[in-house]
Design an enzyme around this catalytic site. Structure first.
Site, mmCIF file in Angstrom:
data_model
loop_
_atom_site.group_PDB
_atom_site.id
_atom_site.type_symbol
_atom_site.label_atom_id
_atom_site.label_comp_id
_atom_site.label_asym_id
_atom_site.label_seq_id
_atom_site.Cartn_x
_atom_site.Cartn_y
_atom_site.Cartn_z
ATOM 1 N N ARG A 1 -16.385 -13.209 10.070
ATOM 2 C CA ARG A 1 -16.349 -13.942 11.343
ATOM 3 C C ARG A 1 -15.038 -14.713 11.532
ATOM 4 N NH1 ARG A 1 -21.333 -17.597 11.581
ATOM 5 N NH2 ARG A 1 -20.954 -17.642 9.339
ATOM 6 N N ASN B 1 -23.454 -13.801 13.351
ATOM 7 C CA ASN B 1 -24.280 -12.942 12.501
ATOM 8 C C ASN B 1 -25.636 -12.742 13.151
ATOM 9 O OD1 ASN B 1 -22.355 -12.802 10.416
ATOM 10 N ND2 ASN B 1 -23.150 -14.617 9.395
#
EC number: 6.2.-.-
Length: 773
Positions: A18, A36
């Site tokens: 990320r 996520n």
């Protein structure tokens, strides 16, 4: 402004994915967010078409070191962006149900720089890690991979570590094992009486003790090692005697590649594998400086690895020679992982214990690789590789959940779920009670970690395998369908699955050479030529079937196989008189041959076998290579290969004779003329290295000839080479090269072991294919 929804599946959680997307999106001037979820990572991005195209194209090209993308899909977004910039969004609930667990990884260059920097707060700290490296599977207890579900839960982060953990632009953003000397695990040194050794630096003290010839049990990443100075013959011999490991080579750890080159040949391909994030043991040809003889007695190869944790780096910095770094166990038992267990099991073996207080949740042996042909082949798949998933080839049912139990030796098991095959780390030989217990515990752990509930259980055909028996028990207890899979078919299926062959791919031709596996009618196979796809498998040929007098005992005592070959192919009384002066005949005359002859005649504990492993044992014994007894599986064959190596190229056009016969429409390789020629050469006292090389070339020539014959008959040009005997470098490389000269496509396992460590994958694919068809 156009927008894209980008779905990413694979190893993309807990690896800095990320933050990587956040940086890349901001560089591209995009708006949106990344988070996520239960399938992996979802990205919503808005920008110009050119910006979005560039962004999507760069994702797989700039991945963080531990990330691995299996699926990247894009769809159009019809909504407008609600974001003023690009953000990392909190994970959704149940965000980890279908995601992959990352394998443990060697210390990254950035962390190494920190532990070597006197001005850094992690200077000399042996548990330094980040999202690019460090423990993963070894510390995880449950999903999601959050600190509270790992053995780091008992180490709350200090303010400085917490600040790194919370900062998206820091490489320790959401690094679950993040810590420092103020808040993380600690290390200490104990003596054999379990008393703490007072020292300002336990690692420096341990290095001094190793230089003095002491043996130290070192708690590492996935278990304990027993370490000593590899140049100290007395220490290495004492370690061998203590472990009751009398012949098998020890693994070595060197401080860097340059030190490896002082003792072994290290090519570019080997060096790349040695220094990769998996940090495996690499099997190398010995050259240059000599280790203590007892490191690898009677072998011309050494197994080297480099330090893969800060603890190992710091220790090797203070040493001028490599260390023996062998698993912390008694021979054939699983590696110790618990402090108290190590104190009990290794007492009397280790002079000192270098301990730490971070729990090892999942045991991980060191992975072992070897350079074969132009590729690296995995021989033991564990730390650094497991539990990475293999996407199923085209055509398989992605909804089925299948548990494949693996084999008896070099065991691993496999879970099939969501279109992925997840093969466990190396478990080991299940003949040992402790290994059986570890096997069952690891299966339960994997089922928990991957939220797994089997629809089908796949087992080997052999009813005596403990893996088969446990699979039968589970199937009965849980009322699950059970599928029995032929051993050599599983070898073939594992190989073609690794190479991505679709479920409807035409059958391949295969040579599967191993110790033994049960055939379709209960006989023992092991030198097989087969035509197979995922569903069907047909035996087209095999090595000549010869009795194994004493059954399992024939695996341990090569002289039994030499006698069986001679008695099966000749009148033993006549052949023993003709060659009475040979060492092997003199040895056999001291054995109870009349009893063996009666056993063979009455088929008492003397099963017929086409085993290639026993074939090699027989010829090794003829040449005087450990004829009485082997100390570890495959020892005789390994030593025969080493003997042959020096003459192998010179003898490449000098194979002995053999015959291809036919029995019930099945081709049989008969080596009667080879046996006689070897006996004659021995009688004439020819160079044994030349004889060993010619024996190898005979099997190579016979195998290639039969494969070409079968290829023409079946119109099949893709050929698989698999089975544990193909760990023999001379055999695999030569058969591959010769078949390729005839235009054949040759496949052999690389990412998964060619030995029985890979058959669970094949069992699982066969079970899944039968359900599809």
């Amino acid at each position: 402004m156009p927008g894209k929804a980008i779905r990413v599946r694979g190893t993309v959680q807990g690896v800095g994915f990320r933050p990587f997307i956040w940086h890349l999106a901001r560089q591209c001037g995009l708006k949106g967010g990344v988070w996520n979820d239960e399938q992996g990572v979802m990205i919503h991005a808005w920008g110009s078409s050119a910006q979005l195209q560039y962004f999507i194209r760069q994702i797989p090209l700039q991945l963080p070191p531990l990330a691995n993308i299996l699926v990247l899909e894009t769809t159009e977004l019809t909504t407008r962006s609600e974001h003023n910039s690009f953000e990392i969004i909190a994970s959704q609930q149940h965000a980890f149900a279908q995601t992959m667990i990352t394998a443990d990884a060697a210390t990254c260059p950035e962390c190494l720089a920190e532990i070597n920097d006197p001005h850094n707060r992690r200077y000399q700290y042996p548990f330094t890690n980040c999202t690019h490296c460090g423990p993963r599977l070894s510390i995880i207890k449950a999903i999601p991979y959050d600190r509270c579900n790992t053995s780091m839960a008992e180490f709350p982060m200090c303010p400085a570590c917490q600040a790194e953990y919370d900062a998206p632009d820091n490489r320790r953003f959401h690094a679950q094992a993040n810590c420092c000397s103020d808040c993380g695990p600690e290390i200490w040194l104990e003596d054999a009486r379990l008393q703490n050794i007072s020292s300002t630096d336990p690692i420096i003290q341990a290095a001094l003790l190793l230089q003095q010839g002491q043996i130290i049990a070192i708690k590492g990443l996935g278990g304990f090692h027993l370490a000593c100075d590899a140049n100290n013959e007395m220490a290495v011999t004492r370690l061998r005697q203590g472990k009751k490991r009398y012949a098998k080579p020890f693994a070595l750890m060197a401080k860097n590649s340059q030190q490896v080159k002082e003792y072994a040949q290290l090519g570019n391909i080997e060096q790349q594998a040695l220094t990769d994030k998996q940090a495996p043991i690499i099997i190398l040809a010995a050259q240059g400086k000599k280790q203590a003889h007892s490191v690898a007695p009677a072998e011309d190869k050494l197994g080297f690895m480099l330090p893969y944790t800060p603890l190992h780096y710091l220790l090797l910095q203070h040493l001028s020679s490599p260390l023996v770094m062998t698993s912390g166990n008694l021979s054939d038992e699983p590696q110790c992982t618990d402090n108290q267990q190590a104190r009990q099991k290794l007492a009397g073996l280790a002079d000192y214990f270098l301990m730490h207080n971070r729990e090892i949740v999942n045991r991980l042996d060191d992975s072992v690789l070897r350079h074969l042909g132009d590729k690296i082949q995995v021989l033991r798949r564990a730390r650094g590789f497991s539990p990475e998933a293999l996407p199923l080839p085209k055509g398989f049912n992605k909804q089925l959940q299948i548990l494949a139990m693996g084999g008896e030796l070099k065991n691993s098991f496999c879970l099939l779920k969501d279109g992925m095959a997840i093969v466990s780390q190396h478990i080991g030989d299940l003949e040992n009670v402790a290994a059986q217990q570890d096997y069952r515990q690891q299966i339960k752990r994997y089922q928990q970690l991957f939220d797994f509930n089997a629809d089908i259980i796949a087992v080997d055909l052999h009813p005596g395998y403990l893996s088969t028996q446990y699979g039968e028990q589970l199937a009965q207890e849980q009322s699950i369908s059970l599928l029995r899979v032929q051993h050599h078919h599983a070898h073939i299926a594992a190989c073609i699955a690794e190479h991505g062959l679709a479920i409807d791919t035409p059958a391949v031709l295969a040579a599967v050479f191993d110790g033994s596996g049960m055939g379709l009618k209960g006989e023992l196979w092991g030198g097989e030529f087969m035509l197979a796809d995922y569903v069907t498998c047909q035996r087209l040929g095999h090595l000549q079937k010869v009795p194994m007098p004493g059954g399992v005992q024939a695996i341990r005592e090569p002289w039994r196989n030499a006698y069986a070959q001679l008695a099966h192919n000749f009148d033993y009384t006549a052949i023993s008189k003709e060659f009475a002066d040979l060492d092997i005949i003199r040895l056999l005359e001291t054995k109870p041959l009349s009893i063996l002859a009666t056993m063979i005649e009455n088929k008492l504990n003397s099963p017929l076998s086409s085993s290639c492993g026993r074939w090699f044992d027989a010829f090794a014994a003829l040449l005087g290579i450990c004829p009485e007894q082997i100390a570890f599986e495959g020892q005789a064959a390994i030593m025969l290969e080493s003997l042959a190596a020096s003459e192998f190229i010179r003898q490449q056009d000098n194979a002995y004779d053999y015959a291809i016969e036919s029995s019930h429409n099945i081709c049989v390789l008969n080596f009667r003329t080879l046996l006689l020629a070897v006996l004659q050469d021995l009688q004439q006292q020819r160079n044994k290295a030349v004889i060993a090389a010619r024996i190898h070339h005979t099997l190579i020539s016979a195998s290639v000839a039969l494969l070409l014959k079968l290829s023409a008959q079946t119109q099949t040009n893709t050929i698989v080479l698999s089975g544990g005997v193909f760990q023999n470098k001379l055999l695999l490389e030569s058969i591959t090269q010769q078949l390729q000269l005839y235009g054949k496509a040759v496949l052999s396992p690389q990412k998964y072991p060619v030995n029985d460590g890979g058959i669970a994958l094949g069992q699982a694919l066969i079970a899944a294919s039968i359900q599809v068809i």
